[in-house]
Write a protein that holds these residues in place. Structure first.
Motif: not given
Length: 364
Positions: A94, A98, A124, A127-131, A133-134
């Motif tokens: 992750d 990033d 994903m 998990a809407p906040d999956h790295p 997916r973001r």
């Protein structure tokens, strides 16, 4: 273009099934004029089990598996025209995603390369906040190890601007027929590391076939099987180095492929082993999955089984002459349509299209 690629390992196939895929694709991209730098962590004892030395077609940066080192190498993405974060690096995934994308200079293409897309997509969706997916809306391109339309459409539905599969293939300089080796002679050879999302299918296809064909000899290669209870006609080899794969594939009557759970469910996901075996001219028996015909023709270039009973039945009826004919046909097919040089040309096309879409000059 300068490509900075952050992956699990280029130098070692130990607990790293993506190694052959990385090597074939990146070598072929280098042959097309790209300058490759591959960043890999010193993790999971891979550096103690190297299969190759650093190649002349890529610079390899091995960094300590700690957070400070991950941050340091991620910052070096600023020097590249294309930055690639692969899935499954194994440490600080992750953080790398990033930091690598944040470090990319304006105009550089940003790519996530998923070598286990069905599993990533399953994570994903829940998990809407999956790295990943973001990150999707900020990426120029998502490339996947396979999965076909089900995977590409799923990625787009979650926010990817562009997504395309780059399938496994073969490198004719690496994968080719080899003289049989006595230590690898058997009726059926199977090569795979022991993984939770594969073991049940291995039980169903490989070990069940061994139980049903007690007079036949079965060889199991790969890490993690040491304490697995197996039928007495199964011999365990442990890790088989990449340099031994041609002999491993060419020595038995046939070799077996068993897809991992998610890849079998989605389909269109041939493993590296499929193309390695075909390139060596081996007779391949594979579990059944949707999309197989895109790569090899059943009964002519590959034999297909739905369970261990059918694997055993195929072995009982398979003659050396038919096995040789199937292996030869498979080799012709992959040489004509499934080389890493062809895959690299496809990647080049996608990179050019992504640069045009991003409004970046194609002369860089």
């Amino acid at each position: 273009m300068k490509i900075a690629f952050y992956g699990s390992s280029l130098l070692s196939a130990y607990w790293n099934g993506a190694a052959t895929y990385y090597r074939g694709l990146l070598k072929a991209l280098a042959a097309r004029g790209h300058a490759i730098t591959f960043y890999e962590p010193d993790a999971f004892d891979r550096q103690k089990h190297r299969d190759i030395d650093p190649p002349d077609w890529a610079e390899v940066v091995v960094y300590p598996a700690d957070e400070d080192s991950a941050r340091r190498v991620a910052a070096q993405a600023a020097d590249a025209d294309v930055v690639v974060k692969a899935s499954g690096v194994g440490v600080f995934d992750d953080l790398l995603l990033d930091r690598v994308m944040a470090a990319a200079r304006p105009g550089a293409l940003k790519i996530f390369w998923d070598v286990d897309a069905p599993a990533t997509l399953a994570e994903m969706r829940n998990a809407p906040d999956h790295p990943v997916r973001r990150a999707l809306p900020q990426l120029d391109l998502v490339l996947t190890y396979g999965g076909g339309a089900p995977v590409t459409e799923a990625y787009k539905a979650l926010g990817a601007l562009h997504c395309a599969p780059i399938y496994n293939a073969m490198d004719p300089d690496t994968h080719f027929p080899a003289p049989p080796a006595p230590k690898y002679r058997a009726d059926l050879n199977f090569l795979a590391n022991r993984l939770p999302d594969r073991e049940q299918r291995v039980d169903a296809f490989f070990f069940e076939a061994a139980r049903r064909a007690p007079a036949r000899r079965f060889l199991l290669g790969g890490s993690g099987w040491e304490d697995k209870a197996t039928p007495p006609n199964v011999a365990k080899l442990g890790h088989v180095g990449a340099g031994e794969h041609n002999a491993f594939n060419c020595s038995p009557l046939a070799v077996l492929n068993v897809a991992r759970d998610s890849m079998a469910e989605v389909g269109f996901s041939p493993a590296t082993r499929v193309f390695e075996a075909a390139a060596a001219g081996a007779c391949l028996i594979t579990d059944d999955w949707v999309g197989l015909e895109m790569f090899l023709e059943p009964n002519l270039e590959v034999l297909v089984a739905r369970d261990g009973r059918e694997v055993a039945e195929i072995l009982e009826s398979l003659t050396p002459a038919r096995a040789e004919a199937i292996g030869a046909a498979a080799r012709r097919r992959v040489l004509s349509g499934h080389t890493y040089a062809q895959r690299a040309a496809e990647v080049d096309r996608l990179l050019l299209e992504a640069r045009v879409d991003a409004g970046v000059s194609s002369t860089v």
